[in-house]
Design an enzyme around this catalytic site. Sequence first.
Site, PDB file in Angstrom:
ATOM      1  N   CYS A 141       0.842  -1.183   0.000  1.00 44.29           N
ATOM      2  CA  CYS A 141       0.000   0.000   0.000  1.00 44.29           C
ATOM      3  C   CYS A 141       0.887   1.247   0.000  1.00 44.29           C
ATOM      4  O   CYS A 141       1.942   1.225   0.623  1.00 44.29           O
ATOM      5  CB  CYS A 141      -0.885   0.017   1.249  1.00 44.29           C
ATOM      6  SG  CYS A 141      -2.128  -1.302   1.240  1.00 44.29           S
ATOM      7  N   PRO A 142       0.524   2.346  -0.655  1.00 44.10           N
ATOM      8  CA  PRO A 142      -0.750   2.547  -1.356  1.00 44.10           C
ATOM      9  C   PRO A 142      -0.734   2.103  -2.816  1.00 44.10           C
ATOM     10  O   PRO A 142      -1.714   2.251  -3.512  1.00 44.10           O
ATOM     11  CB  PRO A 142      -0.920   4.072  -1.298  1.00 44.10           C
ATOM     12  CG  PRO A 142       0.476   4.592  -1.421  1.00 44.10           C
ATOM     13  CD  PRO A 142       1.344   3.586  -0.676  1.00 44.10           C
TER      14      PRO A 142
END
Lengths: 80, 206
Positions: free
Chosen positions: A15-16
């Site tokens: 992530c992201p």
Amino acid sequence: MSDTLTVVDLRDEVCPYTFVKTRLALEDLAIGQELALLFGNAESAARVPRSLTREGQEVVKVTEEEPGRLWRVRVRKVRE
Amino acid sequence: MLGQLTENQIRRYSRQILLPEVGGRGQRKLLAARVRLLGTGTVAATAGVYLAAAGVGAIGLDAGEESVRMAARMTGMNPEVRVPVGGGAGDIDLAVDGTGDPATAGGSPRVWAVPSGTVGRVSRFVPGRSACRRCLPPELRGACAPMSPPAEAVLGSLLAVEALEVLLGIGAGLADRVLEYDAEKTTFRTHAVKRDPACPACGDGA
């Protein structure tokens, strides 16, 4: 719809960027088409489906295919 | 696949790509965009840094030493953008005008910002459709007089926001409106304005 299924391998992503790349992959699809997303960490496998749902997309199925190592998320594009 | 963006571009612009109004399509528009940035003061310099950071593909600057320093800051922020000094951006999509010079009214699509002492103004000009700076009543046109540098940086940020909206094709923004920032009173207000068909810079006979 299996003939239109695109698989996006995000096992090496965190992530992201897992979500950024998911969004980019969805942009290329028509409404009604599906994507299969492969994740290599539990955080992405939990967060990306949540974010997709929040944005109004349909998460069809989340499967932990290899315990602790591989998750498959199937999502259907239902809106732009 | 993945919006035809490179791995580096996806990482560099990831936060912007996640904005619903940008996405991969919007990012590609920005990367293909060409603008001319007019001026070298704080307003233009601030706008320039944000436009470069957003990945606007080519940002042409005026000739001169100060422009060379500005270009270095902009490419330092994002080495992917082209910042030709003294022309070279080719046909432009938009002029981003931080000069405060009324002689630059009319002409190409334009966003402009003018510092006038304690008050600064920002607006958008769409040729043939919305008011240019010369169409405005004198009290809204404003005379260029320096504001404090941080207040000019606010204007530069607003100018960059407006420019990105034009390039992305989202919203009417400040077309036929002038946004007025009063740094002394710390207020923002907008004034509705109208295109003047008899305007010497953008009117039907111009």
